[in-house]
Design a protein around this motif. Structure first.
Motif, PDB file in Angstrom:
ATOM      1  N   GLU A  53      18.826 -17.042  15.452  1.00 39.13           N
ATOM      2  CA  GLU A  53      18.499 -15.895  15.465  1.00 39.13           C
ATOM      3  C   GLU A  53      18.837 -14.803  16.222  1.00 39.13           C
ATOM      4  O   GLU A  53      19.215 -13.582  15.788  1.00 39.13           O
ATOM      5  CB  GLU A  53      16.860 -15.847  15.442  1.00 39.13           C
ATOM      6  CG  GLU A  53      16.018 -14.529  15.420  1.00 39.13           C
ATOM      7  CD  GLU A  53      14.510 -14.665  15.415  1.00 39.13           C
ATOM      8  OE1 GLU A  53      13.882 -13.575  15.533  1.00 39.13           O
ATOM      9  OE2 GLU A  53      13.996 -16.052  15.626  1.00 39.13           O
ATOM     10  N   GLU A  54      19.010 -15.184  17.527  1.00 39.20           N
ATOM     11  CA  GLU A  54      19.691 -14.257  18.490  1.00 39.20           C
ATOM     12  C   GLU A  54      21.176 -13.737  18.157  1.00 39.20           C
ATOM     13  O   GLU A  54      21.623 -12.569  18.120  1.00 39.20           O
ATOM     14  CB  GLU A  54      19.834 -14.901  19.836  1.00 39.20           C
ATOM     15  CG  GLU A  54      20.150 -13.825  20.983  1.00 39.20           C
ATOM     16  CD  GLU A  54      20.075 -14.447  22.414  1.00 39.20           C
ATOM     17  OE1 GLU A  54      21.079 -14.644  22.891  1.00 39.20           O
ATOM     18  OE2 GLU A  54      18.844 -14.890  22.769  1.00 39.20           O
ATOM     19  N   ILE A  55      22.011 -14.837  17.775  1.00 41.40           N
ATOM     20  CA  ILE A  55      23.444 -14.372  17.343  1.00 41.40           C
ATOM     21  C   ILE A  55      23.353 -13.650  16.035  1.00 41.40           C
ATOM     22  O   ILE A  55      24.075 -12.724  16.064  1.00 41.40           O
ATOM     23  CB  ILE A  55      24.221 -15.774  17.224  1.00 41.40           C
ATOM     24  CG1 ILE A  55      24.175 -16.538  18.466  1.00 41.40           C
ATOM     25  CG2 ILE A  55      25.647 -15.570  16.705  1.00 41.40           C
ATOM     26  CD1 ILE A  55      25.037 -15.897  19.515  1.00 41.40           C
ATOM     27  N   SER A  56      22.605 -13.942  15.384  1.00 45.58           N
ATOM     28  CA  SER A  56      22.528 -13.210  13.823  1.00 45.58           C
ATOM     29  C   SER A  56      22.074 -11.864  14.166  1.00 45.58           C
ATOM     30  O   SER A  56      22.550 -10.747  13.344  1.00 45.58           O
ATOM     31  CB  SER A  56      21.472 -13.864  12.811  1.00 45.58           C
ATOM     32  OG  SER A  56      22.034 -15.101  12.644  1.00 45.58           O
ATOM     33  N   ILE A  57      21.211 -11.281  15.139  1.00 48.79           N
ATOM     34  CA  ILE A  57      20.759 -10.212  15.371  1.00 48.79           C
ATOM     35  C   ILE A  57      21.889  -9.411  15.839  1.00 48.79           C
ATOM     36  O   ILE A  57      22.117  -8.310  15.362  1.00 48.79           O
ATOM     37  CB  ILE A  57      19.229 -10.185  16.007  1.00 48.79           C
ATOM     38  CG1 ILE A  57      18.248 -10.626  15.314  1.00 48.79           C
ATOM     39  CG2 ILE A  57      19.267  -8.788  16.871  1.00 48.79           C
ATOM     40  CD1 ILE A  57      17.135 -11.006  16.043  1.00 48.79           C
ATOM     41  N   PHE A  58      22.637  -9.954  17.036  1.00 50.96           N
ATOM     42  CA  PHE A  58      23.581  -9.394  17.464  1.00 50.96           C
ATOM     43  C   PHE A  58      24.754  -9.062  16.391  1.00 50.96           C
ATOM     44  O   PHE A  58      25.397  -7.982  16.208  1.00 50.96           O
ATOM     45  CB  PHE A  58      24.168 -10.226  18.463  1.00 50.96           C
ATOM     46  CG  PHE A  58      25.569  -9.969  18.771  1.00 50.96           C
ATOM     47  CD1 PHE A  58      26.123  -8.783  19.438  1.00 50.96           C
ATOM     48  CD2 PHE A  58      26.815 -10.658  18.608  1.00 50.96           C
ATOM     49  CE1 PHE A  58      27.153  -8.336  20.027  1.00 50.96           C
ATOM     50  CE2 PHE A  58      27.853 -10.550  18.985  1.00 50.96           C
ATOM     51  CZ  PHE A  58      28.315  -9.266  19.473  1.00 50.96           C
ATOM     52  N   LEU A  59      24.949 -10.160  15.504  1.00 52.32           N
ATOM     53  CA  LEU A  59      26.157  -9.834  14.518  1.00 52.32           C
ATOM     54  C   LEU A  59      25.636  -8.800  13.753  1.00 52.32           C
ATOM     55  O   LEU A  59      26.280  -7.991  12.945  1.00 52.32           O
ATOM     56  CB  LEU A  59      26.619 -11.009  13.625  1.00 52.32           C
ATOM     57  CG  LEU A  59      27.271 -12.033  14.456  1.00 52.32           C
ATOM     58  CD1 LEU A  59      27.359 -13.494  13.527  1.00 52.32           C
ATOM     59  CD2 LEU A  59      28.545 -11.523  14.839  1.00 52.32           C
ATOM     60  N   MET A  60      24.263  -8.464  13.193  1.00 52.73           N
ATOM     61  CA  MET A  60      24.161  -7.718  12.305  1.00 52.73           C
ATOM     62  C   MET A  60      24.221  -6.114  12.934  1.00 52.73           C
ATOM     63  O   MET A  60      24.707  -5.222  12.380  1.00 52.73           O
ATOM     64  CB  MET A  60      22.526  -7.722  11.866  1.00 52.73           C
ATOM     65  CG  MET A  60      22.458  -8.742  10.762  1.00 52.73           C
ATOM     66  SD  MET A  60      20.743  -8.999  10.005  1.00 52.73           S
ATOM     67  CE  MET A  60      19.921 -10.029  11.047  1.00 52.73           C
ATOM     68  N   ILE A  61      23.775  -6.093  14.260  1.00 52.07           N
ATOM     69  CA  ILE A  61      23.900  -4.771  15.112  1.00 52.07           C
ATOM     70  C   ILE A  61      25.519  -4.557  15.067  1.00 52.07           C
ATOM     71  O   ILE A  61      25.885  -3.423  14.579  1.00 52.07           O
ATOM     72  CB  ILE A  61      23.358  -4.934  16.222  1.00 52.07           C
ATOM     73  CG1 ILE A  61      21.932  -4.781  16.254  1.00 52.07           C
ATOM     74  CG2 ILE A  61      23.753  -3.714  17.201  1.00 52.07           C
ATOM     75  CD1 ILE A  61      21.045  -5.333  17.745  1.00 52.07           C
ATOM     76  N   LEU A  62      26.357  -5.618  15.253  1.00 56.52           N
ATOM     77  CA  LEU A  62      27.607  -5.056  15.265  1.00 56.52           C
ATOM     78  C   LEU A  62      28.213  -4.799  13.810  1.00 56.52           C
ATOM     79  O   LEU A  62      29.158  -4.045  13.885  1.00 56.52           O
ATOM     80  CB  LEU A  62      28.413  -6.516  15.934  1.00 56.52           C
ATOM     81  CG  LEU A  62      30.033  -6.474  15.923  1.00 56.52           C
ATOM     82  CD1 LEU A  62      30.184  -5.212  17.231  1.00 56.52           C
ATOM     83  CD2 LEU A  62      30.423  -7.576  16.372  1.00 56.52           C
ATOM     84  N   LEU A  63      27.945  -5.330  12.992  1.00 58.07           N
ATOM     85  CA  LEU A  63      28.280  -5.245  11.537  1.00 58.07           C
ATOM     86  C   LEU A  63      27.593  -3.594  11.221  1.00 58.07           C
ATOM     87  O   LEU A  63      28.479  -2.944  10.498  1.00 58.07           O
ATOM     88  CB  LEU A  63      27.645  -5.818  10.715  1.00 58.07           C
ATOM     89  CG  LEU A  63      27.776  -5.847   8.919  1.00 58.07           C
ATOM     90  CD1 LEU A  63      29.169  -6.016   8.606  1.00 58.07           C
ATOM     91  CD2 LEU A  63      26.943  -6.566   8.319  1.00 58.07           C
ATOM     92  N   ALA A  64      26.525  -3.231  11.741  1.00 54.52           N
ATOM     93  CA  ALA A  64      26.137  -1.745  11.523  1.00 54.52           C
ATOM     94  C   ALA A  64      27.136  -0.646  12.221  1.00 54.52           C
ATOM     95  O   ALA A  64      27.715   0.266  11.653  1.00 54.52           O
ATOM     96  CB  ALA A  64      24.787  -1.514  11.904  1.00 54.52           C
ATOM     97  N   MET A  65      27.487  -1.038  13.484  1.00 51.67           N
ATOM     98  CA  MET A  65      28.388  -0.147  14.257  1.00 51.67           C
ATOM     99  C   MET A  65      29.827  -0.399  13.387  1.00 51.67           C
ATOM    100  O   MET A  65      30.488   0.800  13.551  1.00 51.67           O
ATOM    101  CB  MET A  65      28.526  -0.825  15.550  1.00 51.67           C
ATOM    102  CG  MET A  65      27.319  -0.368  16.353  1.00 51.67           C
ATOM    103  SD  MET A  65      26.568   0.989  16.514  1.00 51.67           S
ATOM    104  CE  MET A  65      27.645   1.777  17.741  1.00 51.67           C
ATOM    105  N   VAL A  66      30.431  -1.345  13.056  1.00 50.84           N
ATOM    106  CA  VAL A  66      31.667  -1.532  12.349  1.00 50.84           C
ATOM    107  C   VAL A  66      31.629  -0.727  10.876  1.00 50.84           C
ATOM    108  O   VAL A  66      32.563   0.103  10.895  1.00 50.84           O
ATOM    109  CB  VAL A  66      32.209  -2.949  12.126  1.00 50.84           C
ATOM    110  CG1 VAL A  66      33.284  -3.061  11.263  1.00 50.84           C
ATOM    111  CG2 VAL A  66      32.380  -3.492  13.535  1.00 50.84           C
ATOM    112  N   ALA A  67      30.415  -0.692  10.232  1.00 48.42           N
ATOM    113  CA  ALA A  67      30.463  -0.169   8.913  1.00 48.42           C
ATOM    114  C   ALA A  67      30.360   1.414   9.142  1.00 48.42           C
ATOM    115  O   ALA A  67      30.708   2.298   8.480  1.00 48.42           O
ATOM    116  CB  ALA A  67      28.967  -0.458   8.295  1.00 48.42           C
TER     117      ALA A  67
END
Length: 181
Positions: free
Chosen positions: A57-71
């Motif tokens: 869960e912690e890694i997934s939340i981090f990756l989703m935030i990173l994905l939003a920034m990259v997008a």
């Protein structure tokens, strides 16, 4: 949703797209693949053992935030960021160009400010040895990506601002040539 046909900046899509604009595309693919693999692994573990990986869960939340920034960086690089079409598509070409440049300058200023302020957050996370709530790793491992991505978006917005300026100069020269002919 249809693509706006009035965009003042040249679009960077298709095979002729410069390599620098493909960075976000590859990062998106990698992040999405990691998210899918982590989630799939967690589902398998839960199905076969009635337990789950605590860190997913912690890694997934981090990756989703990173994905939003990259997008966000990709959207700015391609001049596809959110704007109020009612205002930006009305009026003269000069007004449209002015609003487009004002928008890209505002994005650059906003994300430069976010980068500066989030750098302070990273410093505090490091200085006070904050740890993540889920798995206990140093919190700055996660927070360091916000100023980095914000700087990338700032650079993309500045690049867009410059491209919009070159386009305005090109259109002005073309208009002058047409009037003199």
């Amino acid at each position: 949703m249809s693509e706006p046909s009035h965009s003042p900046a040249p679009q960077a899509e298709g095979p002729e797209q410069p390599r620098a604009l493909r960075i976000e595309d590859w990062l998106t693919v990698i992040i999405m693949a990691l998210l899918a693999l982590i989630t799939f692994a967690n589902v398998l573990v839960r199905y076969f053992t009635d337990a789950s990986f605590a860190w997913t869960e912690e890694i997934s939340i981090f990756l989703m935030i990173l994905l939003a920034m990259v997008a966000g960086s990709a959207a700015v690089a391609r001049d596809q960021h959110i704007r109020i079409e009612f205002l930006t598509s009305r009026g003269t070409a000069a007004r449209k160009q002015l609003l487009a440049r004002l928008g890209s300058a505002s994005v650059a200023l906003l994300f430069a400010l976010i980068a500066a302020l989030s750098a302070r957050v990273v410093w505090d996370d490091w200085r006070y040895e904050e740890t993540s709530p889920g798995i206990g790793v140093p919190q700055w491992w996660y927070s360091v990506w916000l100023p980095i991505c914000s700087l990338a978006i700032t650079a993309r917005a500045i690049g867009l601002f410059r491209r919009q300026g070159r386009l305005a100069q090109f259109e002005a020269v073309a208009t002058d040539e047409q009037e003199s002919a």
